[in-house]
Design an enzyme around this catalytic site. Sequence first.
Site, mmCIF file in Angstrom:
data_model
loop_
_atom_site.group_PDB
_atom_site.id
_atom_site.type_symbol
_atom_site.label_atom_id
_atom_site.label_comp_id
_atom_site.label_asym_id
_atom_site.label_seq_id
_atom_site.Cartn_x
_atom_site.Cartn_y
_atom_site.Cartn_z
ATOM 1 N N ARG A 154 0.645 -9.339 13.363
ATOM 2 C CA ARG A 154 -0.112 -8.342 12.735
ATOM 3 C C ARG A 154 -0.773 -9.042 11.679
ATOM 4 N NH1 ARG A 154 4.658 -4.957 10.603
ATOM 5 N NH2 ARG A 154 3.443 -4.095 9.340
ATOM 6 N N ARG B 262 12.222 -5.230 4.994
ATOM 7 C CA ARG B 262 11.723 -3.783 4.416
ATOM 8 C C ARG B 262 12.718 -2.903 5.409
ATOM 9 N NH1 ARG B 262 5.904 -1.537 5.286
ATOM 10 N NH2 ARG B 262 6.248 -2.637 7.355
ATOM 11 N N ARG C 221 11.495 -0.771 10.687
ATOM 12 C CA ARG C 221 10.254 -0.562 11.751
ATOM 13 C C ARG C 221 10.479 -1.391 12.829
ATOM 14 N NH1 ARG C 221 4.949 0.489 8.004
ATOM 15 N NH2 ARG C 221 4.406 -0.865 9.687
ATOM 16 N N ARG D 177 -9.403 -0.408 8.902
ATOM 17 C CA ARG D 177 -8.871 -1.547 9.273
ATOM 18 C C ARG D 177 -10.072 -2.628 9.696
ATOM 19 N NH1 ARG D 177 -3.427 -0.221 8.776
ATOM 20 N NH2 ARG D 177 -2.437 -1.889 10.001
ATOM 21 N N LYS E 4 0.838 -1.291 0.000
ATOM 22 C CA LYS E 4 -0.140 0.192 -0.075
ATOM 23 C C LYS E 4 0.944 1.235 0.013
ATOM 24 C CE LYS E 4 -1.684 -1.249 4.114
ATOM 25 N NZ LYS E 4 -1.147 -2.479 4.322
HETATM 26 P P1 AP5 Z 1 4.902 -1.473 1.969
HETATM 27 O O1 AP5 Z 1 4.314 -0.679 0.642
HETATM 28 O O2 AP5 Z 1 5.411 -0.794 2.871
HETATM 29 O O3 AP5 Z 1 3.543 -2.236 2.443
HETATM 30 P P2 AP5 Z 1 2.254 -1.886 3.133
HETATM 31 O O4 AP5 Z 1 1.118 -2.530 2.548
HETATM 32 O O5 AP5 Z 1 2.273 -0.324 3.220
HETATM 33 O O6 AP5 Z 1 2.672 -2.329 4.615
HETATM 34 P P3 AP5 Z 1 2.739 -1.933 6.343
HETATM 35 O O7 AP5 Z 1 3.295 -2.724 6.976
HETATM 36 O O8 AP5 Z 1 2.720 -0.544 5.990
HETATM 37 O O9 AP5 Z 1 1.119 -2.060 6.441
HETATM 38 P P4 AP5 Z 1 0.448 -2.022 7.806
HETATM 39 O O10 AP5 Z 1 -0.896 -1.723 7.583
HETATM 40 O O11 AP5 Z 1 0.656 -3.264 8.744
HETATM 41 O O12 AP5 Z 1 1.014 -0.811 8.541
HETATM 42 P P5 AP5 Z 1 0.551 0.634 8.944
HETATM 43 O O13 AP5 Z 1 2.047 1.429 9.203
HETATM 44 O O14 AP5 Z 1 -0.484 0.883 8.475
HETATM 45 O O15 AP5 Z 1 5.792 -2.772 1.495
HETATM 46 C C1 AP5 Z 1 6.244 -3.661 2.181
HETATM 47 C C2 AP5 Z 1 7.518 -3.996 1.668
HETATM 48 O O16 AP5 Z 1 7.051 -5.113 0.642
HETATM 49 C C3 AP5 Z 1 8.534 -3.143 1.119
HETATM 50 O O17 AP5 Z 1 9.964 -3.431 1.493
HETATM 51 C C4 AP5 Z 1 8.463 -3.082 -0.261
HETATM 52 O O18 AP5 Z 1 9.487 -2.483 -0.939
HETATM 53 C C5 AP5 Z 1 7.952 -4.617 -0.651
HETATM 54 N N1 AP5 Z 1 7.264 -4.591 -1.796
HETATM 55 C C6 AP5 Z 1 6.074 -3.621 -1.897
HETATM 56 N N2 AP5 Z 1 5.216 -4.105 -3.089
HETATM 57 C C7 AP5 Z 1 5.971 -5.094 -3.654
HETATM 58 C C8 AP5 Z 1 5.945 -5.730 -4.782
HETATM 59 N N3 AP5 Z 1 4.848 -5.642 -5.839
HETATM 60 N N4 AP5 Z 1 6.665 -6.987 -5.181
HETATM 61 C C9 AP5 Z 1 7.950 -7.204 -4.110
HETATM 62 N N5 AP5 Z 1 8.052 -6.498 -3.018
HETATM 63 C C10 AP5 Z 1 7.053 -5.424 -2.842
HETATM 64 O O19 AP5 Z 1 0.238 0.317 10.525
HETATM 65 C C11 AP5 Z 1 1.201 0.083 11.601
HETATM 66 C C12 AP5 Z 1 0.504 -0.117 12.836
HETATM 67 O O20 AP5 Z 1 -0.373 1.254 13.145
HETATM 68 C C13 AP5 Z 1 -0.781 -1.369 13.096
HETATM 69 O O21 AP5 Z 1 -0.248 -2.429 13.249
HETATM 70 C C14 AP5 Z 1 -1.587 -0.751 14.154
HETATM 71 O O22 AP5 Z 1 -0.930 -0.969 15.401
HETATM 72 C C15 AP5 Z 1 -1.648 0.749 13.995
HETATM 73 N N6 AP5 Z 1 -2.689 1.192 13.017
HETATM 74 C C16 AP5 Z 1 -2.484 2.002 11.722
HETATM 75 N N7 AP5 Z 1 -3.741 1.980 11.376
HETATM 76 C C17 AP5 Z 1 -4.805 1.911 12.304
HETATM 77 C C18 AP5 Z 1 -5.953 1.766 12.154
HETATM 78 N N8 AP5 Z 1 -6.504 2.450 11.132
HETATM 79 N N9 AP5 Z 1 -6.476 1.374 13.275
HETATM 80 C C19 AP5 Z 1 -6.007 0.767 14.410
HETATM 81 N N10 AP5 Z 1 -4.572 0.757 14.364
HETATM 82 C C20 AP5 Z 1 -4.022 1.227 13.296
HETATM 83 MG MG MG Z 2 2.474 1.105 4.945
#
Ligand code: AP5
Ligand code: MG
Length: 210
Positions: A169, A125, A158, A88, A15
């Site tokens: 997660r 990552r 991270r 989420r 994403k």
């Molecule tokens: P990346 O693009 O970073 O993936 P992402 O989908 O953004 O993954 P996140 O880990 O950021 O999602 P998340 O939802 O767990 O974390 P968030 O920060 O939202 O890509 C990942 C890796 O893969 C990279 O190294 C990239 O290079 C590689 N890659 C990407 N595309 C690729 C492809 N096509 N092929 C090969 N490699 C690829 O949330 C973190 C925490 O915050 C949560 O756990 C929770 O505690 C809290 N939080 C956030 N939002 C909420 C909410 N709405 N409600 C409650 N708690 C929340």
């Molecule tokens: Mg992300």
Amino acid sequence: MRPQLVFLGAPGSGKGTQAGKLVSELNYSHVSTGDLLRAEIAKKSALGQRVSAIINEGKLVDDQTVLDLLKANCDVSSKQYIFDGFPRNDVQAQMLDEQILGKVQYKVFYFDIDLDLLANRLTNRRTCSSCGAIFNLLTKPVKKEGVCDICSSPLIQRKDDKPETVEQRLNVFRDTVGPLLDFYGSKGDLVKLDATQSFEEIYKNIVSNL
Ligand code: AP5
Ligand code: MG
């Protein structure tokens, strides 16, 4: 005018990576609730101190806290956003509809990928400590080890990308995604992306659906 975008998908499904490209190429604004929460932790604000342990254990922060943070950081009347990491669950989806998006046009993309493929992506990552650019030791390596290709700042890992937190997660995602997809599926608004494809193919698919 282009629609507001909502990105749904498991941790590591891509994403943030695709949002970054849409910001630089199509002038979208990116609002990631994970990034906003991590910024609060870095600032050591009261909110940051309250949520830090929850995030580092891989659990979800409560819905109202995240909604309030999101509301304070977006204005859909003046910009086109990518909502990344919110909603989420189905409660947050309803909140987004009723309290943020209202009547504006939006499109929902689901980054569909087998969860077994994600632990490896997440533990490899690396993120730029300054500009937030996302890299990967295996699939998107930087030119010079430990240094951002774009702004030359140091890369960081991270805290929630440790193997045990990643597992938690992914479990949380497994438990919450069903009703979320039902919510948007029943409205007929959902575009499914094959998130196993290359960075470029996924981007092309998004743009062709805008
Ligand atoms: P990346 O693009 O970073 O993936 P992402 O989908 O953004 O993954 P996140 O880990 O950021 O999602 P998340 O939802 O767990 O974390 P968030 O920060 O939202 O890509 C990942 C890796 O893969 C990279 O190294 C990239 O290079 C590689 N890659 C990407 N595309 C690729 C492809 N096509 N092929 C090969 N490699 C690829 O949330 C973190 C925490 O915050 C949560 O756990 C929770 O505690 C809290 N939080 C956030 N939002 C909420 C909410 N709405 N409600 C409650 N708690 C929340
Ligand atoms: Mg992300």
